[in-house]
Design a protein around this motif. Structure first.
Motif, PDB file in Angstrom:
ATOM      1  N   GLN A  43      32.112  19.651  20.228  1.00 35.64           N
ATOM      2  CA  GLN A  43      33.434  19.568  19.580  1.00 35.64           C
ATOM      3  C   GLN A  43      33.361  18.764  18.280  1.00 35.64           C
ATOM      4  OE1 GLN A  43      36.156  17.937  22.442  1.00 35.64           O
ATOM      5  NE2 GLN A  43      36.008  19.727  23.794  1.00 35.64           N
ATOM      6  N   ARG A  44      32.488  17.761  18.273  1.00 34.77           N
ATOM      7  CA  ARG A  44      32.395  16.894  17.097  1.00 34.77           C
ATOM      8  C   ARG A  44      31.987  17.706  15.856  1.00 34.77           C
ATOM      9  NH1 ARG A  44      34.464  13.128  17.804  1.00 34.77           N
ATOM     10  NH2 ARG A  44      33.151  11.611  18.852  1.00 34.77           N
ATOM     11  N   VAL A  45      31.071  18.622  16.057  1.00 40.31           N
ATOM     12  CA  VAL A  45      30.647  19.459  14.926  1.00 40.31           C
ATOM     13  C   VAL A  45      31.840  20.260  14.405  1.00 40.31           C
ATOM     14  CG1 VAL A  45      29.223  21.419  14.215  1.00 40.31           C
ATOM     15  CG2 VAL A  45      28.247  19.647  15.648  1.00 40.31           C
ATOM     16  N   ALA A  46      32.603  20.837  15.341  1.00 39.26           N
ATOM     17  CA  ALA A  46      33.772  21.619  14.933  1.00 39.26           C
ATOM     18  C   ALA A  46      34.786  20.731  14.220  1.00 39.26           C
ATOM     19  CB  ALA A  46      34.406  22.281  16.149  1.00 39.26           C
ATOM     20  N   GLN A  47      34.952  19.506  14.739  1.00 43.60           N
ATOM     21  CA  GLN A  47      35.914  18.579  14.102  1.00 43.60           C
ATOM     22  C   GLN A  47      35.460  18.194  12.695  1.00 43.60           C
ATOM     23  OE1 GLN A  47      35.739  15.467  16.981  1.00 43.60           O
ATOM     24  NE2 GLN A  47      37.229  16.414  18.376  1.00 43.60           N
ATOM     25  N   LEU A  48      34.171  17.958  12.553  1.00 44.63           N
ATOM     26  CA  LEU A  48      33.649  17.581  11.223  1.00 44.63           C
ATOM     27  C   LEU A  48      33.831  18.724  10.233  1.00 44.63           C
ATOM     28  CD1 LEU A  48      30.359  15.766  12.310  1.00 44.63           C
ATOM     29  CD2 LEU A  48      32.197  14.726  10.959  1.00 44.63           C
ATOM     30  N   LYS A  49      33.539  19.937  10.695  1.00 46.03           N
ATOM     31  CA  LYS A  49      33.670  21.079   9.791  1.00 46.03           C
ATOM     32  C   LYS A  49      35.130  21.366   9.451  1.00 46.03           C
ATOM     33  CE  LYS A  49      29.364  23.424  10.874  1.00 46.03           C
ATOM     34  NZ  LYS A  49      28.683  24.541  11.538  1.00 46.03           N
ATOM     35  N   ALA A  50      36.022  20.907  10.333  1.00 47.37           N
ATOM     36  CA  ALA A  50      37.455  21.158  10.094  1.00 47.37           C
ATOM     37  C   ALA A  50      38.092  20.088   9.219  1.00 47.37           C
ATOM     38  CB  ALA A  50      38.188  21.235  11.432  1.00 47.37           C
ATOM     39  N   LEU A  51      37.346  19.058   8.873  1.00 45.00           N
ATOM     40  CA  LEU A  51      37.918  18.023   7.988  1.00 45.00           C
ATOM     41  C   LEU A  51      38.317  18.668   6.658  1.00 45.00           C
ATOM     42  CD1 LEU A  51      35.509  14.981   8.527  1.00 45.00           C
ATOM     43  CD2 LEU A  51      37.909  15.151   9.212  1.00 45.00           C
ATOM     44  N   PRO A  52      39.374  18.169   6.056  1.00 42.59           N
ATOM     45  CA  PRO A  52      39.828  18.795   4.797  1.00 42.59           C
ATOM     46  C   PRO A  52      38.770  18.694   3.699  1.00 42.59           C
ATOM     47  CG  PRO A  52      40.973  16.727   5.194  1.00 42.59           C
ATOM     48  CD  PRO A  52      40.205  17.028   6.435  1.00 42.59           C
ATOM     49  N   THR A  53      38.729  19.712   2.870  1.00 46.18           N
ATOM     50  CA  THR A  53      37.823  19.690   1.723  1.00 46.18           C
ATOM     51  C   THR A  53      38.350  18.692   0.709  1.00 46.18           C
ATOM     52  OG1 THR A  53      37.232  22.001   2.063  1.00 46.18           O
ATOM     53  CG2 THR A  53      36.813  21.082  -0.120  1.00 46.18           C
ATOM     54  N   LEU A  54      37.503  17.763   0.298  1.00 52.51           N
ATOM     55  CA  LEU A  54      37.922  16.761  -0.690  1.00 52.51           C
ATOM     56  C   LEU A  54      37.781  17.357  -2.083  1.00 52.51           C
ATOM     57  CD1 LEU A  54      36.138  13.681   0.908  1.00 52.51           C
ATOM     58  CD2 LEU A  54      38.522  14.369   1.145  1.00 52.51           C
ATOM     59  N   THR A  55      38.814  17.221  -2.857  1.00 47.84           N
ATOM     60  CA  THR A  55      38.785  17.842  -4.189  1.00 47.84           C
ATOM     61  C   THR A  55      38.851  16.772  -5.272  1.00 47.84           C
ATOM     62  OG1 THR A  55      41.177  18.090  -4.046  1.00 47.84           O
ATOM     63  CG2 THR A  55      39.855  20.015  -3.482  1.00 47.84           C
ATOM     64  N   PRO A  56      38.224  17.031  -6.411  1.00 44.85           N
ATOM     65  CA  PRO A  56      38.252  16.038  -7.487  1.00 44.85           C
ATOM     66  C   PRO A  56      39.669  15.823  -8.008  1.00 44.85           C
ATOM     67  CG  PRO A  56      37.241  18.088  -8.231  1.00 44.85           C
ATOM     68  CD  PRO A  56      37.465  18.232  -6.774  1.00 44.85           C
ATOM     69  N   GLN A  57      39.919  14.587  -8.413  1.00 43.53           N
ATOM     70  CA  GLN A  57      41.260  14.244  -8.890  1.00 43.53           C
ATOM     71  C   GLN A  57      41.524  14.785 -10.284  1.00 43.53           C
ATOM     72  OE1 GLN A  57      43.481  12.435  -6.801  1.00 43.53           O
ATOM     73  NE2 GLN A  57      41.840  13.041  -5.415  1.00 43.53           N
ATOM     74  N   ARG A  58      40.467  15.038 -11.030  1.00 42.01           N
ATOM     75  CA  ARG A  58      40.670  15.512 -12.402  1.00 42.01           C
ATOM     76  C   ARG A  58      39.618  16.557 -12.747  1.00 42.01           C
ATOM     77  NH1 ARG A  58      39.108   9.571 -14.375  1.00 42.01           N
ATOM     78  NH2 ARG A  58      36.965   9.581 -13.715  1.00 42.01           N
ATOM     79  N   ASP A  59      39.939  17.340 -13.750  1.00 47.51           N
ATOM     80  CA  ASP A  59      39.031  18.386 -14.194  1.00 47.51           C
ATOM     81  C   ASP A  59      37.848  17.737 -14.920  1.00 47.51           C
ATOM     82  OD1 ASP A  59      37.756  20.588 -15.123  1.00 47.51           O
ATOM     83  OD2 ASP A  59      39.387  21.322 -16.379  1.00 47.51           O
ATOM     84  N   GLY A  60      36.657  17.946 -14.394  1.00 46.23           N
ATOM     85  CA  GLY A  60      35.486  17.293 -14.982  1.00 46.23           C
ATOM     86  C   GLY A  60      34.737  18.149 -15.991  1.00 46.23           C
ATOM     87  N   TRP A  61      35.249  19.356 -16.269  1.00 46.89           N
ATOM     88  CA  TRP A  61      34.501  20.257 -17.151  1.00 46.89           C
ATOM     89  C   TRP A  61      34.308  19.671 -18.555  1.00 46.89           C
ATOM     90  CZ3 TRP A  61      30.872  23.348 -17.894  1.00 46.89           C
ATOM     91  CH2 TRP A  61      30.758  24.088 -19.084  1.00 46.89           C
ATOM     92  N   ALA A  62      35.354  19.011 -19.077  1.00 46.92           N
ATOM     93  CA  ALA A  62      35.254  18.460 -20.442  1.00 46.92           C
ATOM     94  C   ALA A  62      34.088  17.474 -20.522  1.00 46.92           C
ATOM     95  CB  ALA A  62      36.558  17.774 -20.829  1.00 46.92           C
ATOM     96  N   ALA A  63      33.943  16.656 -19.487  1.00 41.37           N
ATOM     97  CA  ALA A  63      32.850  15.673 -19.486  1.00 41.37           C
ATOM     98  C   ALA A  63      31.499  16.370 -19.375  1.00 41.37           C
ATOM     99  CB  ALA A  63      33.034  14.690 -18.327  1.00 41.37           C
ATOM    100  N   VAL A  64      31.427  17.393 -18.519  1.00 45.49           N
ATOM    101  CA  VAL A  64      30.160  18.131 -18.367  1.00 45.49           C
ATOM    102  C   VAL A  64      29.801  18.813 -19.683  1.00 45.49           C
ATOM    103  CG1 VAL A  64      29.044  20.089 -17.207  1.00 45.49           C
ATOM    104  CG2 VAL A  64      30.420  18.495 -15.880  1.00 45.49           C
TER     105      VAL A  64
END
Lengths: 202, 178
Positions: A43-64
């Motif tokens: 179950q732990r594996v399923a719970q870990l995979k179900a954690l929300p996807t963390l998304t960047p707070q800002r668009d990093g393309w300009a820096a890249v």
């Protein structure tokens, strides 16, 4: 009753066969405690995979993009040095040819034009080095146009090297044409940086 | 199957190999989310994760010529971000203060009110343990692969995973009564 260790439970969960694996499986078949632990690990594996996807707070393309442009400038600086070395080596070839008792592969006029084109290219390159665009703030449009010109100059330098190593049937005329193209591109690049891209119609 | 398929991937990769910045931006837009997620799950701070994400895409732009289309594009990019994230952990040399991690944990009470949720427990794990849990249980890397990425042995990865799960079990109040 001795229960399975976490290592053994994980081996079973992941289907890995370790020495003693059969004994561990036999133990689980008769041990409710270890059965529960094993189920929890699944179950732990399923719970870990179900954690929300963390998304960047800002668009990093300009820096890249900015770091890519800077890296390109650094590469181009090396390419520029390579271009100077290329000019020097071709000049040496021309010098040796003119000193040789063998007839030259091109007319004196072509040779003079070639030397003039190489000199002009070198002067433009020196002007650009003095301007040091990599140390200046550049707007996105200028950076893009400059990057395109630098790419074309790099490709042209490779072509020049190939032509120098394997001279074309029309002798130095092909070299002259390539050096004239280089002068044109260098001139455009200097203009882009000095007057900003919007003023040079690119 | 690629969990993050990119439309016209072959064409985009081909253009990126020629240095086409629009193609590199297309790669960035397609994989920005999953790259950041892996970086953030492994790195300790948002700033580190953002920096690792940037470094990942710079590496993608530099090395795209080396990608021969063997395996999924995401698999190739994921290996880069995993490696960069682990490098960041090594560089920062976060001290594995296990006692500290233990001490700051709220103690479980009979009513379980102070149980942590999985997200918080994962965050509390020592950096290396957290990285192993994420790379093995979520991203599907083998212990041998993780050991190699970390410059350690397969056994090191296995023992880190076991200790991490023991902690998670305890912190989440899930120990089964014997």
């Amino acid at each position: 009753m001795t229960h399975l260790t976490m290592d053994q439970l994980l081996e079973l969960r992941d289907g890995l066969t370790e020495p003693g694996g059969a004994a561990a499986r036999a133990h689980v078949a008769h041990c409710p405690h270890c059965q529960a632990e094993l189920e929890r690990l699944h179950q732990r594996v399923a719970q870990l995979k179900a954690l929300p996807t963390l998304t960047p707070q800002r668009d990093g393309w300009a820096a890249v993009r900015s770091r890519l442009v800077k890296a390109r400038h650094r590469r181009f600086a090396w390419g520029g040095a390579g271009g100077l070395a290329l000019a020097a080596s071709i000049a040496l070839v021309l010098l040796l040819r003119s000193a040789s008792p063998m007839p030259p592969s091109s007319s004196p006029t072509t040779q003079a034009e070639l030397e003039a084109a190489m000199l002009e290219s070198r002067l433009l390159e020196e002007a650009l080095t003095q301007y040091a665009p990599e140390r200046r703030v550049t707007d996105g449009y200028t950076a893009r146009v400059a990057a395109e010109l630098e790419d074309r100059i790099s490709a042209l330098d490779q072509e020049l090297q190939v032509t120098q190593m394997a001279p074309a049937p029309d002798g130095d005329r092909a070299l002259l044409e390539l050096w004239r193209q280089r002068v044109g591109l260098m001139d455009a690049l200097v203009n882009v940086h000095l007057t900003r891209a919007s003023n040079v119609g690119l | 199957m690629d969990p993050f398929p990119l439309a016209d991937a072959e064409q985009v990769v081909s253009r990126a190999r020629r240095g086409d910045q629009a193609a590199i931006e297309a790669l960035y837009r397609a994989f920005e989310g999953p790259v950041y997620n892996v970086a953030r799950r492994i790195c300790r701070s948002v700033e580190d994760a953002e920096d690792v994400s940037q470094e990942t895409f710079l590496e993608v732009a530099r090395s795209i010529r080396k990608y021969r289309g063997e395996g999924s594009l995401w698999g190739w990019i994921r290996a880069i971000v995993a490696s960069k994230s682990l490098m960041r952990l090594r560089r920062n040399r976060y001290r594995e203060t296990e006692e500290l991690h233990e001490n700051v944990m709220p103690r479980r009470r009979e009513d379980g009110l102070l149980r942590m949720d999985l997200e918080a427990a994962l965050e509390r794990l020592p950096d290396v343990s957290r990285a192993v849990v994420w790379l093995h249980d979520v991203e599907g890397y083998t212990h041998a692969e993780i050991g190699e990425m970390m410059g350690k042995t397969t056994s090191f990865s296995k023992s880190q995973l076991a200790r991490a799960h023991e902690r998670l079990r305890r912190w989440l109040g899930e120990e089964v009564a014997v």
